[in-house]
Scaffold this motif. Structure first.
Motif, PDB file in Angstrom:
ATOM      1  N   GLY A 196       0.820  -1.210   0.000  1.00 58.32           N
ATOM      2  CA  GLY A 196       0.000   0.000   0.000  1.00 58.32           C
ATOM      3  C   GLY A 196       0.853   1.258   0.000  1.00 58.32           C
ATOM      4  O   GLY A 196       2.023   1.223   0.358  1.00 58.32           O
ATOM      5  N   ILE A 197       0.239   2.353  -0.417  1.00 57.97           N
ATOM      6  CA  ILE A 197       0.942   3.638  -0.392  1.00 57.97           C
ATOM      7  C   ILE A 197       1.100   4.048   1.075  1.00 57.97           C
ATOM      8  O   ILE A 197       0.125   4.044   1.821  1.00 57.97           O
ATOM      9  N   ASP A 246       7.870   9.945   1.568  1.00 61.47           N
ATOM     10  CA  ASP A 246       7.233   9.030   0.618  1.00 61.47           C
ATOM     11  C   ASP A 246       6.482   9.832  -0.423  1.00 61.47           C
ATOM     12  O   ASP A 246       5.787  10.786  -0.100  1.00 61.47           O
ATOM     13  N   ILE A 247       6.650   9.445  -1.667  1.00 60.48           N
ATOM     14  CA  ILE A 247       5.964  10.111  -2.769  1.00 60.48           C
ATOM     15  C   ILE A 247       5.004   9.111  -3.392  1.00 60.48           C
ATOM     16  O   ILE A 247       5.406   8.003  -3.763  1.00 60.48           O
ATOM     17  N   GLN A 248       3.753   9.503  -3.492  1.00 62.76           N
ATOM     18  CA  GLN A 248       2.789   8.672  -4.223  1.00 62.76           C
ATOM     19  C   GLN A 248       2.673   9.255  -5.619  1.00 62.76           C
ATOM     20  O   GLN A 248       2.229  10.377  -5.807  1.00 62.76           O
ATOM     21  N   LYS A 271       1.453  13.575  -2.785  1.00 60.49           N
ATOM     22  CA  LYS A 271       0.857  13.130  -4.048  1.00 60.49           C
ATOM     23  C   LYS A 271       1.383  13.947  -5.227  1.00 60.49           C
ATOM     24  O   LYS A 271       1.386  15.180  -5.181  1.00 60.49           O
ATOM     25  N   VAL A 272       1.783  13.235  -6.259  1.00 61.45           N
ATOM     26  CA  VAL A 272       2.177  13.883  -7.511  1.00 61.45           C
ATOM     27  C   VAL A 272       1.566  13.067  -8.650  1.00 61.45           C
ATOM     28  O   VAL A 272       1.570  11.841  -8.600  1.00 61.45           O
ATOM     29  N   GLU A 273       1.033  13.775  -9.626  1.00 59.67           N
ATOM     30  CA  GLU A 273       0.476  13.073 -10.781  1.00 59.67           C
ATOM     31  C   GLU A 273       1.306  13.465 -12.011  1.00 59.67           C
ATOM     32  O   GLU A 273       1.614  14.629 -12.207  1.00 59.67           O
ATOM     33  N   VAL A 274       1.659  12.461 -12.790  1.00 62.42           N
ATOM     34  CA  VAL A 274       2.436  12.728 -13.996  1.00 62.42           C
ATOM     35  C   VAL A 274       1.600  12.303 -15.201  1.00 62.42           C
ATOM     36  O   VAL A 274       1.182  11.153 -15.292  1.00 62.42           O
ATOM     37  N   THR A 275       1.335  13.239 -16.093  1.00 57.56           N
ATOM     38  CA  THR A 275       0.615  12.899 -17.321  1.00 57.56           C
ATOM     39  C   THR A 275       1.581  13.060 -18.486  1.00 57.56           C
ATOM     40  O   THR A 275       2.031  14.156 -18.788  1.00 57.56           O
ATOM     41  N   ALA A 276       1.896  11.945 -19.109  1.00 61.19           N
ATOM     42  CA  ALA A 276       2.838  11.969 -20.217  1.00 61.19           C
ATOM     43  C   ALA A 276       2.097  12.326 -21.503  1.00 61.19           C
ATOM     44  O   ALA A 276       0.906  12.053 -21.646  1.00 61.19           O
ATOM     45  N   GLN A 277       2.790  12.964 -22.394  1.00 61.40           N
ATOM     46  CA  GLN A 277       2.225  13.225 -23.721  1.00 61.40           C
ATOM     47  C   GLN A 277       3.381  13.303 -24.706  1.00 61.40           C
ATOM     48  O   GLN A 277       4.526  13.470 -24.304  1.00 61.40           O
ATOM     49  N   HIS A 305       4.894   4.183  -5.599  1.00 62.47           N
ATOM     50  CA  HIS A 305       5.492   5.090  -4.615  1.00 62.47           C
ATOM     51  C   HIS A 305       6.992   4.877  -4.519  1.00 62.47           C
ATOM     52  O   HIS A 305       7.514   3.820  -4.875  1.00 62.47           O
ATOM     53  N   PHE A 306       7.681   5.914  -4.060  1.00 62.31           N
ATOM     54  CA  PHE A 306       9.134   5.820  -3.852  1.00 62.31           C
ATOM     55  C   PHE A 306       9.536   6.897  -2.860  1.00 62.31           C
ATOM     56  O   PHE A 306       8.727   7.756  -2.487  1.00 62.31           O
ATOM     57  N   LYS A 307      10.781   6.818  -2.428  1.00 66.66           N
ATOM     58  CA  LYS A 307      11.302   7.823  -1.510  1.00 66.66           C
ATOM     59  C   LYS A 307      12.725   8.157  -1.939  1.00 66.66           C
ATOM     60  O   LYS A 307      13.562   7.251  -2.061  1.00 66.66           O
ATOM     61  N   ALA A 308      12.984   9.435  -2.187  1.00 65.84           N
ATOM     62  CA  ALA A 308      14.335   9.849  -2.580  1.00 65.84           C
ATOM     63  C   ALA A 308      15.108  10.243  -1.326  1.00 65.84           C
ATOM     64  O   ALA A 308      14.564  10.910  -0.440  1.00 65.84           O
ATOM     65  N   LEU A 309      16.375   9.811  -1.246  1.00 67.17           N
ATOM     66  CA  LEU A 309      17.144  10.009  -0.014  1.00 67.17           C
ATOM     67  C   LEU A 309      18.240  11.061  -0.152  1.00 67.17           C
ATOM     68  O   LEU A 309      18.970  11.327   0.792  1.00 67.17           O
ATOM     69  N   LYS A 310      18.376  11.645  -1.363  1.00 67.18           N
ATOM     70  CA  LYS A 310      19.493  12.565  -1.539  1.00 67.18           C
ATOM     71  C   LYS A 310      19.063  13.780  -2.358  1.00 67.18           C
ATOM     72  O   LYS A 310      18.483  13.630  -3.438  1.00 67.18           O
ATOM     73  N   ILE A 311      19.353  14.950  -1.819  1.00 67.15           N
ATOM     74  CA  ILE A 311      19.021  16.197  -2.518  1.00 67.15           C
ATOM     75  C   ILE A 311      19.837  16.283  -3.805  1.00 67.15           C
ATOM     76  O   ILE A 311      21.018  15.913  -3.823  1.00 67.15           O
TER      77      ILE A 311
END
Ligand SMILES: [Cu+2]
Length: 263
Positions: free
Chosen positions: A114-115, A183-185, A121-127, A217-223
């Motif tokens: 689960g998230i 955490d990024i969803q 929350k971020v939504e990515v719409t590709a085109q 989901h993912f989590k980035a650990l480094k700026i």
């Protein structure tokens, strides 16, 4: 003659091992919570395949030399050895199934769990050929989208202004900021054809499919600033489909969001 063939095979094997043993730098350093597990999996697979490759080529070289042409030897035919074939097939199957099961574990952590609560929350719409990045704003809710309202310049994802939740939505182009250690969803969509959202530094790659909203989901650990690439050949300007993931401190992220909302 035979010995030079055998030696050539062995030299090619040595050169291949050298190239694959970390001398090529084909992955950028990884910066995500799950990336270490992906790299480990990749490493185990490489070791197993490397050992099998080396053994097979060394034996090939040996037989090239051992059975070189000789005026005094008669050719004999063989119909194979059932025992050897069974053993080779079973060993190969066990190794491949084990590797696949290990890989499933890493994959399931990312896609089936689960998230995490409190995820951003971020939504990515590709085109063809860009990434539209949408944030839900202060209310934490994405507004409704209607395909008929899509306008590439003014309303790239077709946000419905009549939905109160859409009022504070923020849409940016090709630049995605996220806070570090959170955490990024991510929800992935496509306006036209299949694309693939790929951030090599995160070891994160997921197709975007028209008509689907795929969540992960993912989590980035480094700026830092990392490349977003499209990993699915999606049209004539596929190569131009490049974005940037900016991993920031919490404060910088809040400031950046505010800046974007003022447009
Ligand atoms: Cu694409």
């Amino acid at each position: 003659m035979a010995i030079s063939f055998a030696v050539t095979i062995w030299l090619i094997v040595l050169a291949t091992i050298y190239l694959f043993s970390g001398q090529m730098g084909w992955f950028p350093p990884q910066v995500s919570e799950h990336g270490g597990a992906i790299d480990d999996q990749f490493f185990y697979t490489l070791i197993v395949v490397g050992v099998a490759f080396t053994l097979a080529q060394v034996i090939l070289g040996y037989y090239v030399w051992r059975y070189r042409s000789s005026a005094h030897k008669e050719v004999t035919y063989t119909h194979g050895n059932t025992k050897v074939e069974i053993v080779a097939t079973v060993v190969t199957a066990v190794v491949f199934v084990t590797l696949a099961i290990m890989g499933q574990k890493v994959w399931a952590q990312l896609h089936l769990q689960g998230i995490p609560e409190g995820a951003i929350k971020v939504e990515v719409t590709a085109q063809q050929f860009a990434w539209n990045i949408r944030y839900p704003g202060a209310d934490g809710q994405f507004g409704r989208t209607i395909p008929q309202l899509i306008n590439d310049q003014l309303n790239p994802v077709g946000v419905d202004p009549k939905d109160p939740a859409s009022e504070d939505d923020i849409v940016t182009l090709n630049r995605m900021a996220i806070p570090v250690n959170r955490d990024i969803q991510i929800t992935l969509r496509s306006k036209d054809v299949t694309h693939s959202f790929f951030v090599p530094a995160l070891r994160f790659k997921q197709d975007t499919t028209p008509g689907m909203a795929i969540s992960s989901h993912f989590k980035a650990l480094k700026i830092g600033e990392y490349e977003i690439a499209c990993a699915e050949l999606c049209g004539i300007q596929h190569y131009k489909m490049r974005g940037f993931l900016m991993v920031m401190s919490g404060e910088d992220f809040a400031g950046w969001l505010k800046e974007q909302s003022e447009y």
